[in-house]
Scaffold this active site. Structure first.
Site, PDB file in Angstrom:
ATOM      1  N   THR A  61      48.284  50.207  44.335  1.00 37.72           N
ATOM      2  CA  THR A  61      48.566  49.697  42.999  1.00 37.72           C
ATOM      3  C   THR A  61      48.228  48.215  42.931  1.00 37.72           C
ATOM      4  O   THR A  61      47.635  47.648  43.868  1.00 37.72           O
ATOM      5  CB  THR A  61      50.018  50.049  42.580  1.00 37.72           C
ATOM      6  OG1 THR A  61      50.185  49.700  41.218  1.00 37.72           O
ATOM      7  CG2 THR A  61      51.060  49.347  43.433  1.00 37.72           C
ATOM      8  N   LYS A  65      43.532  47.632  43.768  1.00 37.59           N
ATOM      9  CA  LYS A  65      42.673  48.795  43.524  1.00 37.59           C
ATOM     10  C   LYS A  65      41.186  48.478  43.707  1.00 37.59           C
ATOM     11  O   LYS A  65      40.414  49.336  44.136  1.00 37.59           O
ATOM     12  CB  LYS A  65      42.919  49.349  42.112  1.00 37.59           C
ATOM     13  CG  LYS A  65      44.286  49.997  41.945  1.00 37.59           C
ATOM     14  CD  LYS A  65      44.450  50.588  40.556  1.00 37.59           C
ATOM     15  CE  LYS A  65      45.859  51.139  40.370  1.00 37.59           C
ATOM     16  NZ  LYS A  65      46.048  51.760  39.054  1.00 37.59           N
ATOM     17  N   GLY A 129      40.838  46.495  34.092  1.00 41.39           N
ATOM     18  CA  GLY A 129      40.954  47.481  35.158  1.00 41.39           C
ATOM     19  C   GLY A 129      41.532  48.807  34.696  1.00 41.39           C
ATOM     20  O   GLY A 129      41.066  49.871  35.093  1.00 41.39           O
ATOM     21  N   ALA A 130      42.545  48.749  33.826  1.00 39.55           N
ATOM     22  CA  ALA A 130      43.187  49.989  33.383  1.00 39.55           C
ATOM     23  C   ALA A 130      42.209  50.838  32.574  1.00 39.55           C
ATOM     24  O   ALA A 130      42.121  52.061  32.759  1.00 39.55           O
ATOM     25  CB  ALA A 130      44.429  49.660  32.552  1.00 39.55           C
ATOM     26  N   ASN A 150      37.434  45.491  22.649  1.00 36.31           N
ATOM     27  CA  ASN A 150      38.040  44.491  23.529  1.00 36.31           C
ATOM     28  C   ASN A 150      37.862  43.093  22.960  1.00 36.31           C
ATOM     29  O   ASN A 150      36.907  42.819  22.235  1.00 36.31           O
ATOM     30  CB  ASN A 150      37.395  44.568  24.922  1.00 36.31           C
ATOM     31  CG  ASN A 150      38.248  43.884  25.972  1.00 36.31           C
ATOM     32  OD1 ASN A 150      39.473  44.035  25.972  1.00 36.31           O
ATOM     33  ND2 ASN A 150      37.635  43.134  26.870  1.00 36.31           N
ATOM     34  N   TYR A 220      54.546  51.918  30.486  1.00 38.35           N
ATOM     35  CA  TYR A 220      55.787  52.574  30.078  1.00 38.35           C
ATOM     36  C   TYR A 220      56.910  51.542  30.127  1.00 38.35           C
ATOM     37  O   TYR A 220      56.704  50.409  30.587  1.00 38.35           O
ATOM     38  CB  TYR A 220      56.088  53.792  30.970  1.00 38.35           C
ATOM     39  CG  TYR A 220      56.162  53.476  32.438  1.00 38.35           C
ATOM     40  CD1 TYR A 220      55.045  53.588  33.244  1.00 38.35           C
ATOM     41  CD2 TYR A 220      57.354  53.046  33.014  1.00 38.35           C
ATOM     42  CE1 TYR A 220      55.100  53.274  34.600  1.00 38.35           C
ATOM     43  CE2 TYR A 220      57.415  52.745  34.368  1.00 38.35           C
ATOM     44  CZ  TYR A 220      56.286  52.859  35.146  1.00 38.35           C
ATOM     45  OH  TYR A 220      56.339  52.547  36.475  1.00 38.35           O
TER      46      TYR A 220
END
Ligand code: ATR
Length: 276
Positions: A61, A65, A129-130, A150, A220
């Site tokens: 994580t 990554k 990255g996500a 973006n 989340y």
């Protein structure tokens, strides 16, 4: 017990050990899964140390990554496209890298929400990255079009260029836009920006949501709350990233063990646990 872990910095609040403990208990697989706080300058050494200790694989994580993708001996096509790995599989001294974030997201949308992505219009907010981690599997779900919007449009354009062949093969219209130029409305809006963390609002108008659209944040907890509120305010169905979290873990478990864990059950348990 076969040893696995999640490596990150910070890693204290990772829910992966809890999720994998439930998967192990429910499948009967002999899996022990811990978490390791890795020094920022010690990623490769930590992976090799875990292999020497007999580790069988690990999740990666923030912020490792990308380093993981550079470290591996071999990587899956989707990890190569994302240029990031969240799952490592140790085969002797060989480190195989994969990325289950995108299939986790698609699995959550299609399996847990019954949202059909095929031939739909998808808006992906963010190109960091996500966003890179989920784009390949999103394209493979064959929506009609994906607009990547973006703040820095050059990053969205670079993602489009890298995925152009895959998009053509799946007959997906893929384009990059600055946030201010997003027009029209979409069936699915995915938030892969860090705007909530930055304390900024959702960077597009509510009109991007078709009536009954699904608006899903990849984060989340409190980080997803402003986006979910925005979704509700505009009549959309909001969804946070907990389902993606559990499903990406399930895909990693499947890669390691060859067994698919009951992810929907574990997601339900996790929501109950967090609500308690
Ligand atoms: P991650 O790994 O979480 O994707 P990242 O690679 O730093 O983190 O990407 C953060 C994303 O959030 C980027 O798309 C970023 O836009 P830029 O590429 O223009 O930096 C976006 N982002 C962060 N803060 C933002 C803000 N206040 N408004 C709009 N977009 C923002």
């Amino acid at each position: 017990m076969d040893q696995y872990c999640v490596m990150g910095n910070p890693v204290e609040h990772s829910k992966s050990p809890w999720i994998h403990a439930r998967f192990a208990a429910l499948t009967g697989e002999p899996v022990a899964y811990g978490k390791r706080l890795i020094p920022l300058d010690g990623f490769a050494a930590s992976v090799h140390a875990f292999i020497r200790e007999g580790g069988r694989g690990c999740n990666i994580t923030v912020p490792f990554k990308f380093q993981a993708a550079a470290l591996v001996s071999r990587r899956s096509a989707r990890a190569a496209l994302a240029d990031a790995c969240n799952t490592l599989i140790f085969e002797g001294e060989t480190i195989v890298g994969d990325n289950t974030d995108g299939i986790g997201l698609v699995a959550d949308l299609q399996r847990n929400t019954c949202v059909e992505l095929g031939r739909r219009d998808v808006l992906l907010l963010g190109a960091g990255g996500a966003a890179a981690g989920v784009l390949g599997p999103l394209i493979e779900a064959a929506p009609r079009r994906i607009v990547i919007a973006n703040r820095t449009v050059a990053k969205a354009a670079a993602l489009v260029a890298r995925h152009a062949t895959l998009a053509a093969a799946n007959e997906v219209e893929l384009r990059a836009l600055p946030l201010a130029e997003v027009a029209g409305s979409f069936d699915v809006v995915l938030n892969a920006t860090a705007t909530s963390l930055a304390g900024a609002g959702v960077p597009v108008p509510g009109s991007v949501l078709k009536p009954g659209a699904l608006a899903c944040d990849l984060m989340y907890g409190p980080a997803a709350a402003p986006f979910l509120q925005w979704a509700r305010d505009h009549g959309a169905t909001g969804r946070d990233g907990l389902g993606m979290l559990v499903e990406q873990a399930a895909e990693a478990f499947l890669l390691w063990r060859g067994v698919r864990p009951p992810s929907a059950q574990v997601l339900g348990e996790m929501r109950a646990e967090l609500a308690a």
